[in-house]
Scaffold this motif. Structure first.
Motif, PDB file in Angstrom:
ATOM      1  N   TYR A  65       0.856  -1.141  -0.049  1.00 29.98           N
ATOM      2  CA  TYR A  65      -0.136   0.085   0.066  1.00 29.98           C
ATOM      3  C   TYR A  65       0.988   1.205   0.132  1.00 29.98           C
ATOM      4  N   TYR A 117     -12.199  -5.583   1.200  1.00 23.30           N
ATOM      5  CA  TYR A 117     -12.207  -4.171   1.485  1.00 23.30           C
ATOM      6  C   TYR A 117     -11.289  -3.899   0.171  1.00 23.30           C
ATOM      7  N   ALA A 118     -10.153  -4.402  -0.064  1.00 21.02           N
ATOM      8  CA  ALA A 118      -9.158  -4.076  -1.110  1.00 21.02           C
ATOM      9  C   ALA A 118      -9.948  -4.426  -2.343  1.00 21.02           C
ATOM     10  N   SER A 150      -1.254   3.869  -2.140  1.00 17.91           N
ATOM     11  CA  SER A 150      -2.760   3.398  -2.215  1.00 17.91           C
ATOM     12  C   SER A 150      -3.364   4.220  -1.262  1.00 17.91           C
ATOM     13  N   ALA A 151      -4.713   4.541  -1.414  1.00 17.45           N
ATOM     14  CA  ALA A 151      -5.575   5.356  -0.535  1.00 17.45           C
ATOM     15  C   ALA A 151      -6.366   4.290   0.641  1.00 17.45           C
ATOM     16  N   LEU A 152      -5.831   3.052   0.551  1.00 12.56           N
ATOM     17  CA  LEU A 152      -6.355   2.031   1.377  1.00 12.56           C
ATOM     18  C   LEU A 152      -5.545   2.350   2.742  1.00 12.56           C
ATOM     19  N   ASN A 153      -6.209   2.193   3.883  1.00 17.35           N
ATOM     20  CA  ASN A 153      -5.847   2.429   5.238  1.00 17.35           C
ATOM     21  C   ASN A 153      -4.491   1.292   5.514  1.00 17.35           C
ATOM     22  N   LYS A 187     -12.645  -3.901  -3.344  1.00 16.38           N
ATOM     23  CA  LYS A 187     -13.714  -2.988  -3.742  1.00 16.38           C
ATOM     24  C   LYS A 187     -12.877  -1.697  -4.312  1.00 16.38           C
ATOM     25  N   GLN A 188     -11.540  -1.733  -4.164  1.00 16.94           N
ATOM     26  CA  GLN A 188     -10.756  -0.730  -4.914  1.00 16.94           C
ATOM     27  C   GLN A 188     -10.119  -1.171  -6.112  1.00 16.94           C
ATOM     28  N   ASP A 189      -9.503  -2.513  -6.113  1.00 14.02           N
ATOM     29  CA  ASP A 189      -8.750  -2.790  -7.135  1.00 14.02           C
ATOM     30  C   ASP A 189      -8.614  -4.303  -7.029  1.00 14.02           C
ATOM     31  N   THR A 190      -9.091  -5.170  -8.131  1.00 15.53           N
ATOM     32  CA  THR A 190      -8.701  -6.488  -8.050  1.00 15.53           C
ATOM     33  C   THR A 190      -7.244  -7.018  -7.892  1.00 15.53           C
TER      34      THR A 190
END
Length: 338
Positions: free
Chosen positions: A174, A226-227, A179-182, A229-232
């Motif tokens: 990330y 959750y990831a 990445s915008a993911l937390n 939902k952002q990118d396969t």
């Protein structure tokens, strides 16, 4: 409170609570006694992973309060994780029917998928739309991951090392991709699990127990979805990082079912269990898992996230040597077949 300070507090809380849980288990005689299916030889207290559950869920609540984590996903993880941990805790203290457990697993998994908004929009293989089937696969993925984590928690340190290396690998990915993911939630999980593993590895003073193993499997699965939902490609990176557990548990289960065994029959025929007996060491086996995760699966997961080639193809490449190892250690075969 800074994220760094929260991580330190979470580690200290998990470490201290594990010590308390050890005293509690000894007092209440919550002991794992060795039997013919065990990979350990000494009676050992169990249930120490409750410390991880409490510390991590409180840490997530802290992240929500501080504004670092959206309440929608944070509350989903807290509620679902608490239910699975409570179920495991009750099972540790008194047997719960397997079908009842499985039914609750499915209800929780369905609730998570609904809370995340479903996955009907997900595509794989550069454009193949799964539609509603993706939601069914997501539910099965969560149920399988939380159960396989329970199956794989059988020698000192292995479940903890798998969690720590997997989440830190993903956090590094990330960070490398901006990445915008937390990634804070992953650092906190690593910190709380590390607080426990100091009591469990290399010599186990207490075992994790079902309350934590199932909890870890579920929560790791939620963060993976959750990831998705952002990118396969990021989801594929998660699948790669968790590859040792996924391949060993799945390969073992398939071989046992094909050999006529029931799915929930207790056994000690996972590849990691054969490896620990072959080398007469839990420590060597667990460190072998750590090495595989860092030296092989992390680079492959990064290539997946970067989309160097089709991520689904990279999963196949990453899993190939793991399947070879499962075959080498005769995963799924009974000891009488050796």
């Amino acid at each position: 409170m800074s994220i760094f300070l929260l991580i330190i507090v979470s580690f200290l809380a998990a470490f201290s609570l594990t010590g308390y849980m050890r005293q509690y288990a000894l007092k209440k005689n919550i002991i794992d006694n060795p039997n013919e299916r065990s990979s350990h030889t000494m009676p050992t207290p169990r249930g120490g992973g409750v410390a991880v559950v409490i510390s991590y869920l409180l840490s997530l609540a802290g992240l929500i309060y501080l504004g670092y984590l959206p309440p929608s996903i944070g509350i989903t993880v807290i509620v679902a994780g608490f239910i699975i941990a409570l179920l495991g805790f009750l099972d540790d203290h008194g047997h719960i029917n397997a079908l009842v457990r499985l039914a609750i697993h499915f209800m929780v998994a369905i609730g998570v998928v609904v809370a995340l908004g479903g996955f009907a929009e997900v595509t794989i293989f550069n454009g193949l739309e799964l539609g509603f089937v993706a939601n069914i696969i997501a539910v099965l993925f969560l149920v399988w991951l939380l159960n396989l984590y329970n199956f794989m928690d059988g020698i000192n340190g292995i479940a903890s090392i798998e969690a720590i290396t997997s989440v830190l690998s993903i956090a590094l990915i990330y960070w490398g991709l901006n990445s915008a993911l937390n990634s804070q939630v992953l650092g906190l999980m690593a910190a709380t699990v590390f607080g426990f593993v100091l009591w469990n590895f290399p010599k186990a003073k207490i075992f994790m127990g079902d309350a934590c193993s199932g909890f870890l499997g579920l929560v790791l699965g939620i963060w993976a979805l959750y990831a998705l939902k952002q990118d396969t490609a990021l989801f594929c990176a998660w699948i790669i990082c968790l590859g040792v557990f996924i391949v060993d548990a799945t390969f073992t289960l398939i071989r046992r079912i094909l050999s006529g065994h029931k799915m929930y029959d207790a056994h000690r025929s996972h590849a990691y269990q054969y490896a620990s007996r072959k080398y007469q060491s839990h420590t060597k086996t667990t460190l072998g898992v750590l090495t595989l995760n860092v030296a092989w699966l992390l680079p492959m997961a990064y290539l997946s996230a970067k989309k160097i080639m089709m991520p689904e193809l990279i999963i196949a490449i990453a899993y190939f040597p793991l399947i070879v190892l499962a075959m080498y250690f005769n995963a799924g075969k009974t000891e009488n077949d050796q």
